[in-house]
Design an enzyme around this catalytic site. Structure first.
Site, PDB file in Angstrom:
ATOM      1  N   GLY A  71     -19.009   8.074 -31.573  1.00  0.00           N
ATOM      2  CA  GLY A  71     -19.754   7.681 -30.381  1.00  0.00           C
ATOM      3  C   GLY A  71     -19.752   6.189 -30.152  1.00  0.00           C
ATOM      4  N   HIS A 122       4.315   1.276  -0.712  1.00  0.00           N
ATOM      5  CA  HIS A 122       5.573   1.092  -1.450  1.00  0.00           C
ATOM      6  C   HIS A 122       5.288   0.473  -2.810  1.00  0.00           C
ATOM      7  CE1 HIS A 122       6.867   1.370   2.780  1.00  0.00           C
ATOM      8  NE2 HIS A 122       7.879   2.053   2.254  1.00  0.00           N
ATOM      9  N   PRO A 181       0.804  -1.226   0.000  1.00  0.00           N
ATOM     10  CA  PRO A 181       0.000   0.000   0.000  1.00  0.00           C
ATOM     11  C   PRO A 181       0.840   1.279   0.000  1.00  0.00           C
ATOM     12  CG  PRO A 181      -0.934  -1.602   1.521  1.00  0.00           C
ATOM     13  CD  PRO A 181       0.351  -2.191   1.030  1.00  0.00           C
ATOM     14  N   PHE A 204      15.839   9.080  -9.311  1.00  0.00           N
ATOM     15  CA  PHE A 204      14.778   8.722  -8.360  1.00  0.00           C
ATOM     16  C   PHE A 204      15.334   8.309  -6.998  1.00  0.00           C
ATOM     17  CE2 PHE A 204      15.335   5.410 -11.660  1.00  0.00           C
ATOM     18  CZ  PHE A 204      16.000   4.455 -10.925  1.00  0.00           C
ATOM     19  N   GLU A 227       4.023  -2.922 -13.246  1.00  0.00           N
ATOM     20  CA  GLU A 227       5.356  -3.415 -13.649  1.00  0.00           C
ATOM     21  C   GLU A 227       6.298  -2.261 -13.972  1.00  0.00           C
ATOM     22  OE1 GLU A 227       5.708  -6.715 -13.614  1.00  0.00           O
ATOM     23  OE2 GLU A 227       3.666  -7.478 -13.831  1.00  0.00           O
ATOM     24  N   TRP A 239      -2.688  -4.508  -4.878  1.00  0.00           N
ATOM     25  CA  TRP A 239      -2.767  -4.514  -6.344  1.00  0.00           C
ATOM     26  C   TRP A 239      -2.153  -5.794  -6.919  1.00  0.00           C
ATOM     27  CZ3 TRP A 239      -6.277  -1.255  -7.216  1.00  0.00           C
ATOM     28  CH2 TRP A 239      -6.319  -0.019  -6.579  1.00  0.00           C
ATOM     29  N   ILE A 240      -2.590  -6.924  -6.386  1.00  0.00           N
ATOM     30  CA  ILE A 240      -1.997  -8.203  -6.760  1.00  0.00           C
ATOM     31  C   ILE A 240      -2.921  -8.956  -7.721  1.00  0.00           C
ATOM     32  CG2 ILE A 240      -0.980 -10.338  -5.911  1.00  0.00           C
ATOM     33  CD1 ILE A 240       0.419  -7.714  -4.965  1.00  0.00           C
TER      34      ILE A 240
END
Length: 392
Positions: A348, A143, A141, A391, A371, A169-170
């Site tokens: 549309g 990291h 959550p 980073f 990923e 998010w697995i």
């Protein structure tokens, strides 16, 4: 002479670089997708339904772990074959490709590359056949892009490890039988463990209300004093290079897979533009529509050449993390742009489930983030060419 498209978009005759086996594998997966996925995918996505029966079918067609040696149930194929399989599945749907690439690259690959012979023999055949579904626990959550900061941890209790923490998010987690989980030991070193469904304190709550990858099941992994046997530790890896090595394999598959989504959007847009009449002629006759179509086929062709070369490098053991990163970012960014342009060509109708465009577009919003996000991949390339990590 006008370009005459076949079932497989190939503007630059890249098929000449493929073997007969490559083409046969691609055709078999294409036929599988047209039979098992395409007729159902719009309803699955609309209903946010993961078709659990597809897992065994993926196993039967050889979509799980195609590069894993045959002695463990894999296909023993090369990386061009693996890429083509991912491309054709994602022509059907990115969520379906996620199910397959997580199983092969993020579950089977680490067990094969980092596991013991006992672990390979215990898990890989059942994963390859689709009897078992696996998932990969790295993201937390708090990291995501910085996995080295993970809080999930293990303590050595003598005859077992005690696992605590949570992953987020697995893909595949709500339906998984096993999870390859990355956690820090008491010395702060990252270790990989195989956690099995049924271990006390291990739960996999599902994430609901997604607008993307709606036919894929996504969830959490929660570990509350889970006792993991010592023999479930992956013995042949230590540190962050373990999960990052898995991500190299998965990102390679995504680099090919996203091209499949782009091809599906392009082909739908081309067909629609030739059939849709406005001002007494097909909209394909207008310059701005032709500009969109010409740019689509150009960008797809460039990406096809990039991933073919990357596949050759992977076969030779020469592909770098940075090269794989560039291809993943390029393919997904290209596919997302094509999906948006294709949506405009469809007008549309492009927002309806009558066409695959909006589904692909929403799916690709996840693929461009998971990923490794688009921006992180840019910084990986930036660090490689400048020697300076932006980073950190």
């Amino acid at each position: 002479m006008a370009y005459n498209p076949t079932e497989f978009l190939d503007y630059y005759n890249i098929d000449d670089l493929l073997t007969d086996e490559h083409k046969l594998i691609r055709k078999s997966i294409r036929d599988f997708v047209k039979k098992e996925i395409s007729p159902n995918i719009e309803k699955w996505a609309q209903d946010a339904h993961f078709p659990s029966e597809i897992v065994k079918k993926f196993g039967d067609v050889g979509a799980f772990g195609p590069t894993i040696p045959e002695q463990y149930g894999g296909g023993g194929l090369d990386y061009i074959s693996y890429g083509l399989i991912m491309q054709e599945i994602e022509r059907g749907d990115s969520g379906m490709r996620s199910t397959a690439s997580v199983q092969g690259s993020l579950v089977m690959y680490p067990i094969y590359a980092y596991g013991s012979e006992e672990q390979r023999n215990k898990y890989l055949p059942k994963l390859a056949s689709g009897e078992w579904l696996g998932c990969f626990g790295l993201t937390e959550p708090d990291h995501g892009s910085n996995p080295g900061g993970m809080l999930t941890n293990i303590k050595d209790m003598g005859d077992h490890y005690l696992l605590n923490g949570a992953k987020m998010w697995i893909s595949n987690s709500p339906e998984c039988q096993i999870a390859v989980v990355w956690a820090k030991n008491e010395q702060g070193r990252i270790k990989g463990l195989i956690v099995e469904r049924g271990m006390e304190g291990f739960t996999t709550p599902e994430i609901h209300n997604k607008w993307s990858l709606r036919a894929s099941c996504t969830g959490e992994l929660v570990f509350n004093n889970v006792k993991v046997p010592k023999e479930n530790l992956l013995p042949n890896i230590d540190g962050l290079k373990g999960p990052l090595g898995c991500l190299d394999s998965a990102r390679f598959g995504i680099a090919w897979g996203a091209i499949g989504a782009a091809i599906d959007c392009y082909e739908s847009a081309l067909k629609y533009s030739l059939e849709r009449i406005q001002f007494d002629k097909p909209i394909a006759a207008f310059q701005l529509t032709q500009k969109k179509l010409a740019e689509m086929v150009t960008e797809i062709t460039k990406a096809q050449i990039m991933v073919w070369r990357l596949g050759m490098l992977k076969n030779e053991g020469k592909a770098t993390t940075q090269q794989i990163s560039m291809a993943k970012r390029n393919s997904v960014d290209m596919a997302l742009h094509i999906a948006r342009e294709a949506r405009q060509i469809h007008g549309g109708m492009g927002i309806t489930g009558e066409y695959p465009i909006m589904r692909h577009m929403m799916n690709l919003e996840s693929v461009i983030t998971y990923e490794g996000t688009h921006d992180i991949h840019l910084l990986i390339t930036g660090a490689d060419v400048t020697g300076i990590q932006a980073f950190k």
